[in-house]
Design an enzyme around this catalytic site. Structure first.
Site, mmCIF file in Angstrom:
data_model
loop_
_atom_site.group_PDB
_atom_site.id
_atom_site.type_symbol
_atom_site.label_atom_id
_atom_site.label_comp_id
_atom_site.label_asym_id
_atom_site.label_seq_id
_atom_site.Cartn_x
_atom_site.Cartn_y
_atom_site.Cartn_z
ATOM 1 N N GLY A 144 -41.704 -32.756 58.470
ATOM 2 C CA GLY A 144 -42.721 -32.962 57.444
ATOM 3 C C GLY A 144 -42.273 -32.365 56.123
ATOM 4 N N ALA A 145 -42.463 -33.112 55.053
ATOM 5 C CA ALA A 145 -42.038 -32.656 53.734
ATOM 6 C C ALA A 145 -43.196 -32.720 52.759
ATOM 7 C CB ALA A 145 -40.853 -33.476 53.241
ATOM 8 N N GLY A 146 -44.377 -32.349 53.223
ATOM 9 C CA GLY A 146 -45.500 -32.170 52.304
ATOM 10 C C GLY A 146 -45.415 -30.764 51.741
ATOM 11 N N GLY A 186 -44.297 -28.244 54.485
ATOM 12 C CA GLY A 186 -42.917 -28.447 54.920
ATOM 13 C C GLY A 186 -41.916 -28.017 53.867
ATOM 14 N N PHE A 198 -65.234 -23.621 41.950
ATOM 15 C CA PHE A 198 -65.068 -24.565 43.033
ATOM 16 C C PHE A 198 -66.079 -24.257 44.119
ATOM 17 C CE2 PHE A 198 -62.514 -27.768 45.066
ATOM 18 C CZ PHE A 198 -61.867 -28.346 43.996
ATOM 19 N N GLN A 209 -63.664 -32.183 58.360
ATOM 20 C CA GLN A 209 -64.436 -32.069 57.127
ATOM 21 C C GLN A 209 -64.684 -33.434 56.501
ATOM 22 O OE1 GLN A 209 -62.783 -30.080 53.374
ATOM 23 N NE2 GLN A 209 -64.464 -28.768 54.041
ATOM 24 N N HIS A 260 -65.714 -34.953 53.100
ATOM 25 C CA HIS A 260 -65.838 -34.566 51.699
ATOM 26 C C HIS A 260 -66.985 -35.346 51.089
ATOM 27 C CE1 HIS A 260 -64.981 -33.900 47.508
ATOM 28 N NE2 HIS A 260 -64.062 -33.011 47.824
ATOM 29 N N LEU A 298 -60.973 -40.241 47.136
ATOM 30 C CA LEU A 298 -61.631 -38.990 46.812
ATOM 31 C C LEU A 298 -61.850 -38.774 45.325
ATOM 32 C CD1 LEU A 298 -62.459 -36.446 48.503
ATOM 33 C CD2 LEU A 298 -60.579 -35.373 47.314
ATOM 34 N N GLU A 358 -63.925 -32.271 44.123
ATOM 35 C CA GLU A 358 -65.011 -31.354 43.891
ATOM 36 C C GLU A 358 -64.967 -30.792 42.472
ATOM 37 O OE1 GLU A 358 -65.471 -29.281 47.466
ATOM 38 O OE2 GLU A 358 -66.002 -27.441 46.429
ATOM 39 N N ARG A 413 -68.778 -27.963 51.348
ATOM 40 C CA ARG A 413 -68.740 -29.403 51.549
ATOM 41 C C ARG A 413 -69.618 -29.883 52.684
ATOM 42 N NH1 ARG A 413 -62.293 -29.944 50.464
ATOM 43 N NH2 ARG A 413 -62.545 -29.698 48.228
ATOM 44 N N HIS A 458 -62.004 -36.156 55.537
ATOM 45 C CA HIS A 458 -61.122 -35.551 54.563
ATOM 46 C C HIS A 458 -60.087 -34.602 55.148
ATOM 47 C CE1 HIS A 458 -59.915 -34.190 50.684
ATOM 48 N NE2 HIS A 458 -60.348 -32.966 50.867
ATOM 49 N N ARG A 467 -63.596 -25.953 55.899
ATOM 50 C CA ARG A 467 -62.659 -25.417 54.914
ATOM 51 C C ARG A 467 -63.279 -25.416 53.527
ATOM 52 N NH1 ARG A 467 -59.061 -27.799 51.176
ATOM 53 N NH2 ARG A 467 -59.558 -29.897 51.871
ATOM 54 N N LEU A 481 -54.546 -26.087 49.856
ATOM 55 C CA LEU A 481 -53.318 -25.958 49.071
ATOM 56 C C LEU A 481 -52.808 -24.529 49.178
ATOM 57 C CD1 LEU A 481 -54.076 -28.155 45.933
ATOM 58 C CD2 LEU A 481 -52.664 -28.681 47.911
HETATM 59 C C1 LIG Z 1 -57.560 -36.698 48.460
HETATM 60 C C2 LIG Z 1 -57.356 -35.284 48.867
HETATM 61 C C3 LIG Z 1 -57.626 -34.255 47.974
HETATM 62 C C4 LIG Z 1 -57.443 -32.939 48.336
HETATM 63 N N1 LIG Z 1 -57.692 -31.952 47.422
HETATM 64 C C5 LIG Z 1 -57.465 -30.674 47.758
HETATM 65 C C6 LIG Z 1 -57.664 -29.636 46.816
HETATM 66 O O1 LIG Z 1 -58.056 -29.867 45.689
HETATM 67 N N2 LIG Z 1 -57.413 -28.376 47.180
HETATM 68 C C7 LIG Z 1 -56.960 -28.078 48.415
HETATM 69 O O2 LIG Z 1 -56.720 -26.918 48.672
HETATM 70 N N3 LIG Z 1 -56.751 -29.039 49.333
HETATM 71 C C8 LIG Z 1 -56.996 -30.334 49.035
HETATM 72 N N4 LIG Z 1 -56.777 -31.312 49.965
HETATM 73 C C9 LIG Z 1 -56.226 -30.969 51.263
HETATM 74 C C10 LIG Z 1 -54.729 -30.756 51.160
HETATM 75 O O3 LIG Z 1 -54.188 -31.572 50.170
HETATM 76 C C11 LIG Z 1 -53.998 -31.092 52.434
HETATM 77 O O4 LIG Z 1 -54.617 -30.523 53.500
HETATM 78 C C12 LIG Z 1 -52.587 -30.544 52.381
HETATM 79 O O5 LIG Z 1 -51.938 -31.060 51.256
HETATM 80 C C13 LIG Z 1 -51.815 -30.856 53.610
HETATM 81 O O6 LIG Z 1 -50.452 -30.540 53.384
HETATM 82 P P1 LIG Z 1 -49.387 -30.623 54.518
HETATM 83 O O7 LIG Z 1 -48.135 -30.138 53.931
HETATM 84 O O8 LIG Z 1 -49.904 -29.971 55.703
HETATM 85 O O9 LIG Z 1 -49.288 -32.168 54.866
HETATM 86 P P2 LIG Z 1 -48.917 -33.461 54.030
HETATM 87 O O10 LIG Z 1 -48.762 -33.189 52.593
HETATM 88 O O11 LIG Z 1 -49.848 -34.504 54.446
HETATM 89 O O12 LIG Z 1 -47.477 -33.810 54.527
HETATM 90 C C14 LIG Z 1 -47.216 -34.313 55.808
HETATM 91 C C15 LIG Z 1 -45.741 -34.514 55.921
HETATM 92 O O13 LIG Z 1 -45.413 -34.725 57.260
HETATM 93 C C16 LIG Z 1 -44.585 -35.827 57.388
HETATM 94 N N5 LIG Z 1 -44.787 -36.395 58.709
HETATM 95 C C17 LIG Z 1 -45.946 -36.746 59.288
HETATM 96 N N6 LIG Z 1 -45.714 -37.228 60.510
HETATM 97 C C18 LIG Z 1 -44.392 -37.172 60.715
HETATM 98 C C19 LIG Z 1 -43.542 -37.539 61.782
HETATM 99 N N7 LIG Z 1 -44.008 -38.063 62.904
HETATM 100 N N8 LIG Z 1 -42.221 -37.366 61.641
HETATM 101 C C20 LIG Z 1 -41.720 -36.854 60.485
HETATM 102 N N9 LIG Z 1 -42.474 -36.486 59.466
HETATM 103 C C21 LIG Z 1 -43.798 -36.646 59.579
HETATM 104 C C22 LIG Z 1 -44.941 -36.716 56.255
HETATM 105 O O14 LIG Z 1 -43.849 -37.533 55.902
HETATM 106 C C23 LIG Z 1 -45.257 -35.718 55.180
HETATM 107 O O15 LIG Z 1 -44.066 -35.378 54.481
HETATM 108 C C24 LIG Z 1 -56.982 -32.631 49.625
HETATM 109 C C25 LIG Z 1 -56.721 -33.654 50.520
HETATM 110 C C26 LIG Z 1 -56.909 -34.968 50.166
HETATM 111 C C27 LIG Z 1 -56.671 -36.041 51.157
#
Ligand SMILES: Cc1cc2nc3c(=O)[nH]c(=O)nc-3n(C[C@H](O)[C@H](O)[C@H](O)COP(=O)(O)OP(=O)(O)OC[C@H]3O[C@@H](n4cnc5c(N)ncnc54)[C@H](O)[C@@H]3O)c2cc1C
Ligand code: HEM
Ligand code: SF4
Ligand code: F3S
Ligand code: FES
Lengths: 159, 619, 135, 291
Positions: free
Chosen positions: B12-14, B17, B116, B275, B277, B287, B290, B321, B388, B429, B435
């Protein structure tokens, strides 16, 4: 639609395909200001050319009798004056260099292979050299009195 | 098949990651496997902000933040984890700033902060400005900044690699050593692909004493299988919003990481807490942050009434929320919804200066214009709750180590971000805390994984590590004709929206469960039209639907069992919080029963309470 | 359709597709480029023909006489049109490059170029063509 | 086994909606374009008062450029007719085709609301995000033509190889470069200084700009607008100390000087970034520094 080739079973998984990613290549980086100067030159020459070319067009094609006035005598009349000589030579050089640089850009854009690029540019530069040398010589070595029937001021004093 | 070997593999590269990768990459040989290009991750969709008690604009401290987090989560939060997160929040924000994140600034040039939902001063006195933000693109800027740093540090990415299996071996059997060539470890019996078409299940219960050996991944471009041997693995695969139909989540948020862990016998914690939203664009789920309310937006019903005054007299529209979402759903249920079908409420920004809206909320007002054709300067925007965020996930401790039961750590396995459940969010949450979560625990996971890798030995790969994955894929791919996964997915999402959304009862949940059962049966006959190898998204979407089905089942099971209302989980038949019986985390395990079939086992885990005793949650 | 083995594919990796539907900016560039090249080639010929002034007045007059038929007259009109467009659009480009609001107003500038071009070309064409066809 | 499709749901059109324009660039086919450029002039709908109930359903014909590297020797066009709903986007139509007619249709997507940059494609001749283009804004009396973005190698159907794009991005050093000791707290930056580069921080790396650029189409060597945008984001960040390095990179013969101000990039950018302006600012910064 035909069937895709063999679907591999467990164990013998997908035979390595040729990688679908095209290797990324950039021809060697250049570290010179050449493109910057060329770009600036296009703009500066452009502004000057605007004056020179519009003046040229006005005098040759609009004022007086328009295109019909142009003949050897008309040219002789203009080039007997250093002002028009300078004007025309400046215009020639700027236009030719501006045009050459412009066409060079276009060759760089569209010529696909390096060799094509090279030879097209060589041809371009050769043509440019010919035009510049020939054009300058013509303007400067031109003898407005070559026509014996000339009525120009300059020729009368000479004869 | 190709085999690779890295000290640390991050899946995962969010935000989570990449934050982990930045730490691990500087300490050990690290690979990041991601099914999307890193900048496509859904962290980029986050809008509102990231909270930290910087006290840049008003008095604040991390203890107040902890309290708000605990209270917001309806006291189901593990308070030790919340303390860690809120304390490290300040550095997490400053780290990002130093990496170049362009936060909005105060007139003095410091990081600006805004209000917030649920964030208060001095234990609930009044709303506090705690959220650090970059317009309404905070997540976008976090994702971009982390990716930029990864480019700088030359992190190795494997883009569009789908991780489909986690390789665990019995620690007792795991023969380790620096020299492992030729060494093979016996694979326990019975781990073959399940009859339901999903990946192989666990073998005989909790894999106590399991160790990580690596992961199996599928390369989208070629269809090739890659086995990554690793000393430590970090799961950061994000959420699972696609179990619902109306969701703010990306199409790709299919809970793969949770699904993989669960199929390998690891528990999932608190999955019933999802959750919703409050302000999704009506009908679409996209979305509107907030922050819209943080900047002064007001929710109104069809009569133009500011109805939140009735539900949360003190902080009104900025209540947490779960409360706002429920209030909205209640307005609609009681016939005060707006629109032709009376099925949404209105978010009113018209009293705000257009210039202010442009400066602070440019993107989300753009969404309203693009997708609904509504001009937020002059018209209220139709909104309705949207699925959400998954509060639950793979259980971890504060060092991001994954637990295989209430206490046992799986050596070498880490999880962070939405996929994990530390649990800092409890049953609900607070906005901006995710974040924060991904940054704090992403960093911790990266450091811990690298340090573990540097002291641990290699674990030999099991024999034919890819076999189960290949079998699962090929059974779907080779099935000549059968069920379409798209139909199954739609049916699943519809039943979840209808039966396991904001309001739940025993009846609706049982309905959902039986629907899921039927859909699972259909899924065992799923087939795809694309039989090819290159970019076979048909095949992978089918696999993703398999994960969704598993997770939906866990969500509903947990929700059925939790006969109380708390945070994001509201049971109409049990509308009150019941601390006597349910002040505990839910743990769901998949096990193979005596007759060889796969069964779910429910268990519980105590909540860690340090300084805050449960109180009634009033705002 | 012939079945190809994956490795034997001579796949068109080249970009293909329909024509890109750019707007004012793209078309102004297309015309700028076309007119630039056209002028360039004309300049080449023009220098050569003018060079005949060095040979003899008769030679020059013979060559220049070629320009004085209606067909060439039309060509000259086209050339002037090209030069005027290229020159005016050149100024537009320079404004886009250096004027801080140039990029914002580029589309208006383009239509300004077209308008000015028309304003200049109409009187010119009236005069030029009446001379060309008048004799 | 051939995929089980409903054959009546589609017809194959050979040749495609308009002639291919491979590398020629628009210069060679300017005249042709003007006659062939019908299609979708964005139709302005009066802003409905929101709500989704009242908007009717309609049939849409999607004309998609298909290419399966394992079967086809070259791309071809296929038509699919699907029934869509008032607020649906082009991405929804693609999903519907994939779900109901042909599962082999391949395209990238993730967020579905214009923030992840996965689904830049060419819709009726222009680069757009499929998830941000509402069907009702298109002229639906003709097929909606969708094809991959131009100038990057096509991998399958609408999927292109993004590697060259990201490689150019990486070359401009798109990360904060600082000198001196790290401050303990945040670096101070005034509001105007923060505002200075706000526009270019919005980029989602979707490649709509770069793949709309006629100069990029020619040989793919030009860094392209996206890379310049991301360099701009740092060059004008008051906290950054690496501007000289980046400007040096962009002074390359494949750098900013190749931009011919065609504005295709600015028109294509789904984030509304004033790309051509950003490029002009970089050019000016270079001139200021070099002269
Ligand atoms: C519209 C929206 C607005 C939001 N606003 C806020 C906010 O204002 N403040 C806040 O704190 N939070 C907010 N959140 C929540 C927050 O953004 C997310 O919970 C958080 O970004 C999740 O990050 P993550 O790194 O866990 O996952 P993600 O950023 O979702 O990354 C997942 C990664 O995993 C990889 N992956 C998934 N499955 C596989 C697989 N099988 N094999 C290889 N790679 C895989 C994907 O490629 C991706 O790179 C919001 C969420 C949404 C949807
Ligand atoms: C009359 C005044 C002129 C002005 C104001 C002018 C202006 C310009 C400018 C500013 C450019 C640069 C365009 C860019 O970088 O995108 C340019 C390009 C060009 N000019 Fe001129 N020019 C003039 C005359 C000429 C003449 C006389 C010729 C031919 C000899 C010519 C040929 C070209 C060519 C071939 C290009 C390159 C076009 C391209 O790269 O697309 N120009 N001109
Ligand atoms: S500048 Fe705009 S069009 Fe270009 S990649 Fe970034 S977001 Fe996409
Ligand atoms: S499209 Fe290309 S030519 Fe310049 S203005 Fe944009 S980079
Ligand atoms: S799907 Fe994310 S930008 Fe369109």
């Amino acid at each position: 639609m035909s069937t895709p080739t063999e679907t591999p079973g467990p164990g013998s998984y997908a035979p390595a395909l040729e990688t679908p990613h095209s290797p990324y290549r950039r021809s060697k980086a250049t570290r010179s200001n050449w493109e910057l100067y060329g770009w600036l030159f296009m703009r500066m020459s452009g502004v000057l050319l605007l004056v020179l070319v519009f003046g040229h067009l006005w005098v040759n094609m609009v004022s007086g009798d328009g295109i019909n006035q142009v003949d050897w005598g008309f040219v002789a009349g203009k080039w007997s004056s250093p002002f028009w000589q300078t004007w025309d030579v400046l215009m020639l050089w700027l236009a030719q260099l501006h045009g050459t640089n412009g066409v060079r850009t276009i060759i760089n854009d569209y010529a696909e292979r390096d060799a094509t690029r090279f030879w097209l540019k060589m041809a371009l530069y050769a043509a440019t050299a010919v035009v510049l040398v020939l054009g300058s010589l013509v303007v400067f070595t031109f003898d407005p009195c070559a026509d014996p029937s000339s009525t120009l001021e300059a020729c009368r004093t000479r004869s | 098949m190709q085999t690779h070997r890295y000290d640390v593999v991050i899946v995962g590269a969010g935000g989570a990651g990449m934050r982990a990768a930045l730490e691990a990459g500087q300490r050990a040989r690290t690979a990041v496997l991601t099914k999307l290009y890193p900048t496509r991750s859904h962290t980029g969709a986050a809008q509102g902000g990231m909270c930290a008690a910087l006290a840049n604009v008003e008095d604040d401290n991390w203890e107040w933040h902890t309290f708000d987090t605990v209270k917001g989560g309806d006291y189901l939060v593990d308070q030790d984890a919340a303390e860690v997160m809120c304390k490290e929040a300040i550095d997490a924000v400053l780290d990002l700033e130093k990496m170049g994140l362009p936060f909005n600034r105060t007139p003095e040039g410091r990081i600006d902060q805004r209000r917030f939902g649920g964030h208060t001063r001095n234990h609930g006195e009044a709303a506090v400005r705690r959220s650090c933000f970059a317009a309404d693109r905070t997540g976008h800027m976090i994702l971009q900044t982390l990716y930029q740093q990864c480019v700088k540090h030359e992190v190795e990415f494997f883009n569009e690699f789908y991780v489909l299996d986690l390789l665990l071996v019995d620690a007792a059997d795991a023969r380790t050593g620096r020299e492992i060539e030729g060494l093979q470890v016996e694979r326990p019996e019975g781990g073959s692909g399940g009859a339901d078409g999903s990946a192989g299940g666990p073998v005989g219960g909790v894999p106590a004493g399991k160790r990580v050996a690596g992961v199996v991944a599928y390369e989208l471009a070629t269809g090739e299988i890659h086995v990554f041997q690793a000393k430590s693995v970090v799961f950061a695969t994000g959420g699972a919003g696609k179990v619902y139909k109306t969701t703010s989540n990306a199409h790709t948020l299919t809970g793969d990481g949770m699904g993989i862990a669960y199929r390998r016998g690891l528990p999932l914690e608190d999955m019933e807490f999802f959750q919703f939203h409050p302000t999704g664009l009506a009908g679409l789920g996209i979305l509107l942050s907030e922050a819209a309310r943080g900047e002064g937006g007001i929710l109104r019903n069809a009569d133009g009434e500011r109805f939140m005054e009735r539900y949360a007299p003190t902080i009104k529209d900025l209540a947490p929320r779960d409360i706002v979402a429920r209030s909205m759903a209640n307005e609609v249920r009681e016939g005060r919804g707006a629109g032709p079908n009376k099925d949404y409420v209105l978010l009113d920004l018209t009293h705000l200066e257009p210039a202010h809206i442009d400066a602070k909320l440019p993107d989300i007002t753009e969404f309203a214009r693009t997708y609904l054709g509504v001009e937020p300067y002059t018209e209220p925007v139709p909104v309705y709750p949207t699925a959400h965020y998954a509060m639950g996930g793979v259980p971890t401790n504060v060092d991001a180590e994954v637990l295989s039961d209430n206490t046992t750590v799986v050596p070498g396995l880490y999880a962070a971000g939405e996929v994990a459940c530390v649990s800092v969010h409890g049953s609900n949450r607070l906005g901006t805390n995710s974040l924060l979560d991904i940054n704090v625990f992403g960093k911790r996971a990266g450091i811990a994984a690298a340090e573990y890798a540097n002291r641990a030995d290699w674990v030999a790969l099991p024999e034919a590590p890819e076999a189960e994955t290949v079998e699962m894929l090929e059974s779907i791919r080779n099935r000549p004709a059968g069920e379409r996964y798209s139909a199954i997915r739609t049916a699943l999402q519809e039943t979840m929206d209808a039966n396991a959304q904001v309001f739940r009862t025993e009846g609706t949940l049982k309905q959902a469960l039986s629907d899921i059962d039927r859909l699972k049966e259909r899924y065992s006959r799923v087939s795809v039209q694309d039989k090819g190898k290159r970019y076979n998204t048909d095949l992978l979407e089918a696999v993703e639907v398999g994960f969704l089905l598993d997770l939906a089942e866990v969500i509903v099971l947990g929700a059925l069992e939790r006969k109380e209302s708390r945070g994001g989980h509201f049971r109409e038949d049990y509308p009150h919080r019941d601390d006597v019986n349910f002040m505990r985390h839910t743990m769901v395990y998949r096990e193979r029963g005596a007759d060889g079939t796969l069964v779910n086992r429910l268990d519980f885990k105590p909540v860690v309470q340090t300084r805050y005793q449960p109180m009634e949650r009033k705002y | 359709m012939a079945s190809l083995t994956p490795t034997a594919k001579a796949a068109p990796k080249k970009p293909v597709g329909t024509l890109y539907r750019g707007r004012e900016g793209m078309w102004s560039w297309v015309f700028h480029r076309i007119t630039g090249v056209a002028i360039f080639f004309f300049l080449f010929v023009h220098v050569l023909d003018t060079a005949t002034v060095r040979i003899s007045p008769e030679a020059y007059n013979a060559v220049i006489g070629q320009y004085k038929n209606p067909v060439m007259g039309l060509g000259e009109a086209g050339l002037v049109g090209a030069v005027v467009f290229h020159a005016l659009n050149g100024i537009r480009i320079i404004l886009v490059d250096f004027w801080s609001k140039g990029t914002q107003h580029q589309r208006k500038l383009f239509w300004g170029v077209i308008a000015l071009w028309t304003v200049l070309m109409v009187p010119f064409l009236v005069r030029h063509l009446s001379i060309v066809f008048g004799h | 086994m051939a995929p089980d499709r409903e054959p009546e749901a589609r017809s194959t059109t050979e040749g495609g909606p308009s002639e291919t324009n491979a590398e020629a660039g628009p210069a060679k086919s300017a005249a042709r374009a003007r006659e062939g450029s019908g299609g979708a002039a964005p139709r302005k709908e009066p802003a409905s008062s929101g709500g989704t109930g009242e908007i009717p359903s309609f049939d849409v014909t999607m004309r998609l450029r298909r290419y399966n590297p394992e079967q086809d020797s070259e791309p071809h066009w296929e038509d699919y007719t699907v029934r869509m709903h008032g607020t649906d986007r082009v991405l929804d139509a693609l999903h519907k085709v994939k779900a109901e007619i042909d599962g082999t249709l391949t395209f990238r997507r993730s967020c579905a609301h214009g923030v992840c940059g996965s689904d830049a494609v060419r819709i009726n001749g222009r680069n757009r995000l499929a998830c941000k283009t509402l069907l009702k804004d298109l002229n639906l009396s003709k097929p909606v033509v969708v094809e991959p973005i131009k100038g990057l190698p096509i991998e399958k159907d609408l999927v292109v190889d993004m590697e060259p794009f990201f490689a150019a991005y990486r070359e401009v050093m798109p990360f904060l470069i600082t000198t001196g000791a790290e401050p303990t707290r945040e670096r101070i930056q005034s509001q105007p200084d923060r505002e200075r580069f706000d526009d270019t921080t919005k980029c989602i790396l979707c490649a709509a700009c770069t793949s709309s650029c006629p100069v990029f189409w020619t040989d793919g060597q030009y860094f392209g607008p996206a890379a310049i945008v991301n360099a701009h984001r740092f060059i004008f960040d008051s906290r950054d100390a690496g501007s000289d390095l980046r400007l040096e990179v962009l002074n390359d013969k494949e750098g900013v000087w190749r931009c011919r101000t065609t504005f295709n990039c600015s028109e294509a950018c789904p984030r509304g970034i004033q790309i051509t302006k950003a490029i002009a600012e970089v050019k000016q910064a270079l001139i200021a520094r070099k002269l």
